[in-house]
Design a protein around this motif. Structure first.
Motif, PDB file in Angstrom:
ATOM      1  N   ARG A  29      23.700  61.715   9.458  1.00 56.03           N
ATOM      2  CA  ARG A  29      24.324  60.092   9.311  1.00 56.03           C
ATOM      3  C   ARG A  29      24.664  59.389  10.560  1.00 56.03           C
ATOM      4  NH1 ARG A  29      29.303  59.972   5.282  1.00 56.03           N
ATOM      5  NH2 ARG A  29      27.505  60.577   4.040  1.00 56.03           N
ATOM      6  N   ALA A  30      24.859  60.246  11.734  1.00 54.95           N
ATOM      7  CA  ALA A  30      25.142  59.647  12.841  1.00 54.95           C
ATOM      8  C   ALA A  30      23.900  58.919  13.549  1.00 54.95           C
ATOM      9  CB  ALA A  30      25.744  60.709  14.028  1.00 54.95           C
ATOM     10  N   ASN A  31      22.818  59.839  13.426  1.00 49.11           N
ATOM     11  CA  ASN A  31      21.639  59.263  13.785  1.00 49.11           C
ATOM     12  C   ASN A  31      20.856  58.098  13.197  1.00 49.11           C
ATOM     13  OD1 ASN A  31      20.301  60.656  15.964  1.00 49.11           O
ATOM     14  ND2 ASN A  31      20.463  62.549  14.946  1.00 49.11           N
ATOM     15  N   PHE A  32      21.258  58.181  12.054  1.00 48.73           N
ATOM     16  CA  PHE A  32      20.843  56.751  10.938  1.00 48.73           C
ATOM     17  C   PHE A  32      21.858  55.828  11.305  1.00 48.73           C
ATOM     18  CE2 PHE A  32      21.473  54.219   7.521  1.00 48.73           C
ATOM     19  CZ  PHE A  32      20.236  54.114   6.961  1.00 48.73           C
ATOM     20  N   ASN A  33      23.133  55.957  11.422  1.00 51.47           N
ATOM     21  CA  ASN A  33      23.792  55.005  12.081  1.00 51.47           C
ATOM     22  C   ASN A  33      23.622  54.377  13.387  1.00 51.47           C
ATOM     23  OD1 ASN A  33      25.316  54.740   9.494  1.00 51.47           O
ATOM     24  ND2 ASN A  33      26.986  56.054  10.348  1.00 51.47           N
ATOM     25  N   LEU A  34      23.152  55.256  14.240  1.00 52.80           N
ATOM     26  CA  LEU A  34      22.695  54.764  15.478  1.00 52.80           C
ATOM     27  C   LEU A  34      21.411  53.742  15.488  1.00 52.80           C
ATOM     28  CD1 LEU A  34      23.516  57.860  17.748  1.00 52.80           C
ATOM     29  CD2 LEU A  34      24.593  55.468  18.292  1.00 52.80           C
ATOM     30  N   GLY A  35      20.465  54.476  14.497  1.00 49.79           N
ATOM     31  CA  GLY A  35      19.124  53.711  14.335  1.00 49.79           C
ATOM     32  C   GLY A  35      19.726  52.260  13.883  1.00 49.79           C
ATOM     33  N   PHE A  36      20.586  52.050  12.910  1.00 53.97           N
ATOM     34  CA  PHE A  36      21.031  50.839  12.106  1.00 53.97           C
ATOM     35  C   PHE A  36      21.589  49.911  13.470  1.00 53.97           C
ATOM     36  CE2 PHE A  36      23.588  47.758  10.097  1.00 53.97           C
ATOM     37  CZ  PHE A  36      23.141  47.491   9.278  1.00 53.97           C
ATOM     38  N   ALA A  51      15.561  52.326  17.473  1.00 54.76           N
ATOM     39  CA  ALA A  51      16.133  52.732  16.134  1.00 54.76           C
ATOM     40  C   ALA A  51      14.978  53.508  15.539  1.00 54.76           C
ATOM     41  CB  ALA A  51      16.102  51.080  15.585  1.00 54.76           C
ATOM     42  N   LYS A  52      13.750  53.311  15.495  1.00 54.86           N
ATOM     43  CA  LYS A  52      13.027  54.102  14.644  1.00 54.86           C
ATOM     44  C   LYS A  52      13.218  55.754  15.179  1.00 54.86           C
ATOM     45  CE  LYS A  52       8.012  54.962  13.544  1.00 54.86           C
ATOM     46  NZ  LYS A  52       8.489  56.240  13.232  1.00 54.86           N
ATOM     47  N   ARG A  53      13.281  55.993  16.474  1.00 55.70           N
ATOM     48  CA  ARG A  53      13.511  57.286  16.867  1.00 55.70           C
ATOM     49  C   ARG A  53      14.826  57.916  16.303  1.00 55.70           C
ATOM     50  NH1 ARG A  53      16.311  58.836  22.258  1.00 55.70           N
ATOM     51  NH2 ARG A  53      16.183  61.295  21.934  1.00 55.70           N
ATOM     52  N   HIS A  54      15.690  57.117  16.263  1.00 54.58           N
ATOM     53  CA  HIS A  54      17.085  57.850  15.671  1.00 54.58           C
ATOM     54  C   HIS A  54      16.911  57.749  13.999  1.00 54.58           C
ATOM     55  CE1 HIS A  54      20.040  58.122  18.810  1.00 54.58           C
ATOM     56  NE2 HIS A  54      19.522  56.794  19.253  1.00 54.58           N
ATOM     57  N   ALA A  66      18.651  62.844   4.312  1.00 52.69           N
ATOM     58  CA  ALA A  66      18.762  61.463   4.692  1.00 52.69           C
ATOM     59  C   ALA A  66      17.366  60.813   4.614  1.00 52.69           C
ATOM     60  CB  ALA A  66      19.034  61.101   6.228  1.00 52.69           C
ATOM     61  N   GLU A  67      16.185  61.785   4.277  1.00 50.63           N
ATOM     62  CA  GLU A  67      14.905  61.422   3.894  1.00 50.63           C
ATOM     63  C   GLU A  67      14.743  59.961   3.234  1.00 50.63           C
ATOM     64  OE1 GLU A  67      12.283  64.360   3.199  1.00 50.63           O
ATOM     65  OE2 GLU A  67      13.318  65.627   4.252  1.00 50.63           O
ATOM     66  N   LEU A  68      15.255  59.824   2.139  1.00 44.62           N
ATOM     67  CA  LEU A  68      14.964  58.699   1.087  1.00 44.62           C
ATOM     68  C   LEU A  68      15.666  57.371   1.790  1.00 44.62           C
ATOM     69  CD1 LEU A  68      13.900  57.674  -1.407  1.00 44.62           C
ATOM     70  CD2 LEU A  68      16.036  57.888  -2.327  1.00 44.62           C
ATOM     71  N   LEU A  74      13.205  52.299   7.269  1.00 46.41           N
ATOM     72  CA  LEU A  74      11.998  52.136   8.124  1.00 46.41           C
ATOM     73  C   LEU A  74      11.091  50.870   7.362  1.00 46.41           C
ATOM     74  CD1 LEU A  74      11.037  55.712   9.070  1.00 46.41           C
ATOM     75  CD2 LEU A  74      11.860  53.895  10.453  1.00 46.41           C
ATOM     76  N   ILE A  75      11.118  50.777   6.370  1.00 40.88           N
ATOM     77  CA  ILE A  75      10.477  49.748   5.714  1.00 40.88           C
ATOM     78  C   ILE A  75      11.207  48.258   5.967  1.00 40.88           C
ATOM     79  CG2 ILE A  75       9.912  48.660   3.440  1.00 40.88           C
ATOM     80  CD1 ILE A  75       9.299  51.506   2.250  1.00 40.88           C
ATOM     81  N   ALA A  76      12.478  48.499   5.695  1.00 45.20           N
ATOM     82  CA  ALA A  76      13.291  47.084   5.989  1.00 45.20           C
ATOM     83  C   ALA A  76      13.284  46.822   7.599  1.00 45.20           C
ATOM     84  CB  ALA A  76      15.061  47.370   5.677  1.00 45.20           C
ATOM     85  N   MET A  77      13.237  47.782   8.410  1.00 47.29           N
ATOM     86  CA  MET A  77      13.251  47.703   9.871  1.00 47.29           C
ATOM     87  C   MET A  77      11.831  47.128  10.195  1.00 47.29           C
ATOM     88  SD  MET A  77      13.820  50.133  13.168  1.00 47.29           S
ATOM     89  CE  MET A  77      12.234  50.701  13.085  1.00 47.29           C
ATOM     90  N   ASP A  78      10.825  47.642   9.424  1.00 50.39           N
ATOM     91  CA  ASP A  78       9.473  46.891   9.694  1.00 50.39           C
ATOM     92  C   ASP A  78       9.257  45.237   9.506  1.00 50.39           C
ATOM     93  OD1 ASP A  78       6.554  47.041  10.120  1.00 50.39           O
ATOM     94  OD2 ASP A  78       6.295  46.874   8.197  1.00 50.39           O
ATOM     95  N   TRP A  79      10.126  45.021   8.375  1.00 46.06           N
ATOM     96  CA  TRP A  79      10.168  43.612   8.147  1.00 46.06           C
ATOM     97  C   TRP A  79      10.889  42.861   9.024  1.00 46.06           C
ATOM     98  CZ3 TRP A  79       6.521  40.849   5.748  1.00 46.06           C
ATOM     99  CH2 TRP A  79       5.812  41.580   4.818  1.00 46.06           C
ATOM    100  N   HIS A  80      12.334  43.452   9.415  1.00 42.18           N
ATOM    101  CA  HIS A  80      12.974  43.093  10.306  1.00 42.18           C
ATOM    102  C   HIS A  80      12.329  42.476  11.591  1.00 42.18           C
ATOM    103  CE1 HIS A  80      17.011  43.223  12.608  1.00 42.18           C
ATOM    104  NE2 HIS A  80      16.494  42.215  12.747  1.00 42.18           N
ATOM    105  N   GLU A  81      11.616  43.542  12.138  1.00 42.43           N
ATOM    106  CA  GLU A  81      10.993  43.409  13.261  1.00 42.43           C
ATOM    107  C   GLU A  81       9.883  42.489  13.252  1.00 42.43           C
ATOM    108  OE1 GLU A  81       8.866  46.478  16.795  1.00 42.43           O
ATOM    109  OE2 GLU A  81       9.071  46.973  14.809  1.00 42.43           O
ATOM    110  N   ARG A  82       9.008  42.484  12.327  1.00 42.77           N
ATOM    111  CA  ARG A  82       7.862  41.217  11.933  1.00 42.77           C
ATOM    112  C   ARG A  82       8.894  39.739  11.969  1.00 42.77           C
ATOM    113  NH1 ARG A  82       3.419  43.356   8.243  1.00 42.77           N
ATOM    114  NH2 ARG A  82       3.539  45.521   8.552  1.00 42.77           N
ATOM    115  N   ILE A  83       9.813  39.650  11.432  1.00 41.94           N
ATOM    116  CA  ILE A  83      10.688  38.375  11.379  1.00 41.94           C
ATOM    117  C   ILE A  83      11.005  38.098  12.845  1.00 41.94           C
ATOM    118  CG2 ILE A  83      12.501  37.246  10.577  1.00 41.94           C
ATOM    119  CD1 ILE A  83      12.046  38.751   7.897  1.00 41.94           C
ATOM    120  N   VAL A  84      11.654  38.944  13.476  1.00 39.66           N
ATOM    121  CA  VAL A  84      12.029  38.673  14.771  1.00 39.66           C
ATOM    122  C   VAL A  84      10.910  38.071  15.697  1.00 39.66           C
ATOM    123  CG1 VAL A  84      12.904  39.637  16.882  1.00 39.66           C
ATOM    124  CG2 VAL A  84      13.929  40.021  14.559  1.00 39.66           C
ATOM    125  N   LYS A  85       9.683  39.048  15.653  1.00 42.61           N
ATOM    126  CA  LYS A  85       8.687  38.569  16.388  1.00 42.61           C
ATOM    127  C   LYS A  85       7.955  37.261  16.206  1.00 42.61           C
ATOM    128  CE  LYS A  85       7.025  43.430  17.637  1.00 42.61           C
ATOM    129  NZ  LYS A  85       6.054  44.372  17.364  1.00 42.61           N
TER     130      LYS A  85
END
Length: 197
Positions: A29-36, A51-54, A66-68, A74-85
């Motif tokens: 949970r701590a790693n997930f929250n740090l990633g977020f 973020a991906k590392r965490h 936390a796998e699911l 990770l899917i949401a972050m991929d899109w978030h990163e694309r939108i930012v770029k």
């Protein structure tokens, strides 16, 4: 600004405790929250690789709890990163073509206008950031030209608002889910038919 500073300090403190929990207790949970927090820049510098590392560390814990959640993140972050770029690229394009084709000049001008307005819509509505300086300038000019009554939104603004709404996203996600369910059902029926033969 004092509220933002206070919120930033609270987020930074939370990140410090999450980091301690992740290091000392291998907490998913701590790693997930740090990633977020790294993904969105909440109390920490926005950093997609970190973020991906965490997120990956959260998924690799022994419990596997936390796998699911990590897969969705990770899917949401991929899109978030694309939108930012895309937003950064559009801002750079806007700055480089500031003296180029004006907004209303032919189809290229309309395309540029739509692209810039879409980027500003994403920036303001989804990420809570201020619109670009060019958009703020355009709004000031249009307000000064208009009468005291509010100016109706342009067709481009209405189109962008509807295409980039949460309702459209929900419809798209539901359509994908239904398509997946139909595909699974067809595959099951085909497997059942092959077993019967």
């Amino acid at each position: 600004d004092s509220e933002r500073d206070q919120e930033h300090n609270q987020m930074s403190l939370a990140a410090r405790f999450y980091r301690m929990a992740a290091d000392d207790h291998d907490s998913a949970r701590a790693n997930f929250n740090l990633g977020f927090m790294h993904e969105w820049g909440l109390g920490l510098k926005q950093d997609f690789p970190l973020a991906k590392r965490h997120y990956d560390l959260a998924a690799s814990t022994r419990s596997g709890e936390a796998e699911l959640a990590v897969q969705f993140a990770l899917i949401a972050m991929d899109w978030h990163e694309r939108i930012v770029k895309w937003s950064i690229a559009l801002d750079e394009w806007r700055e480089s073509s500031e003296h180029g084709v004006p907004d209303g000049d032919g189809s290229l001008g309309i395309m540029k206008s739509l692209a810039f307005r879409a980027a500003d819509f994403l920036r303001t509505r989804l990420f809570g950031e201020a619109p670009s300086p060019a958009t703020q300038k355009r709004r000031k000019v249009s307000k000064s030209k208009s009468s005291s009554s509010p100016r109706p939104e342009s067709p481009e603004d209405v189109l962008i608002m509807h295409l980039l709404s949460w309702e459209t996203l929900a419809i798209l996600l539901l359509a994908v889910a239904v398509a997946r369910l139909i595909t699974d059902r067809v595959e099951r029926q085909q497997r059942a038919q092959t077993r019967q033969e």
